[in-house]
Design a protein around this motif. Structure first.
Motif: not given
Length: 195
Positions: A51, A54, A56-57, A60, A135, A139-141
């Motif tokens: 997380r 990445k 990531r929240e 999730k 996953t 990068r997240s987003g």
């Protein structure tokens, strides 16, 4: 460390079993992976490391990869429809409630499992003796990275091992379904068709 699928699988398994994080090819796209520590979640914290890399929240959840279709029954009491079981191994992710006495219950009440179609990856999971988190590599987003060059440039210094299996351009994600009261609810239609 960078290696390929043709290298000694034991090296990769050893790094993962010792709490390392990796980027590995799957039957869909490349994925961040690490062992789900079924004995003591606090010891490895590979999900937290993934997380952080990445961005990531925390709320999730990450998919968990299993080596064999029947392994899902180690973690859930929910009956899996034969229609779904026939699609494994393959790019299908199934969200199920976790057994009350399962060590995974500490993570969350439901977990998304996939038995990947890639035989090499199933051998890695089997060697680890536990599911692997997974996953997509990005990068997240941001968009999922499709070439090994991009992945290496962006993440080589942030993981313990990268496994090169060429580029994955145009790969679709796994199909994501949830089982609710014996009903199959499609949350994301990916490479495996569910009608």
């Amino acid at each position: 460390m960078i290696c390929s699928k043709s290298d000694d699988i034991e090296k990769i398994v050893e790094i993962l079993k010792n709490g390392g994080t990796s980027i590995v090819p799957t039957d869909t796209v490349y994925g961040f992976s690490g062992v789900v520590d079924l004995r003591d979640r606090k010891s490895f914290k590979t999900d937290d490391r993934i997380r952080k890399i990445k961005g990531r929240e925390e709320s999730k959840p990450l998919i968990q990869l299993i080596a064999n279709p029947e392994d899902i029954y180690s973690y859930t009491d929910s009956p899996i429809p034969e229609k779904i079981m026939r699609l494994w191994p393959g790019a299908l992710t199934v969200i199920v409630p976790v057994k009350i006495n399962s060590p995974l219950k500490d993570y969350c009440p439901t977990v998304a499992f996939r038995c990947p179609g890639d035989e090499w990856l199933r051998r890695v999971i089997d060697g680890c003796g536990a599911p692997l988190y997974s996953t997509s590599v990005n990068r997240s987003g941001s968009p999922v990275l499709e070439t090994f060059y991009e992945i290496r440039k962006e993440f080589e210094t942030e993981v313990d091992i990268l496994v090169d299996d060429g580029d994955k351009k145009g790969s679709l994600p796994s199909t994501l379904v949830m089982l609710e009261d014996k009903e199959i609810k499609v949350l994301r239609q990916g490479s495996v068709r569910i009608d």
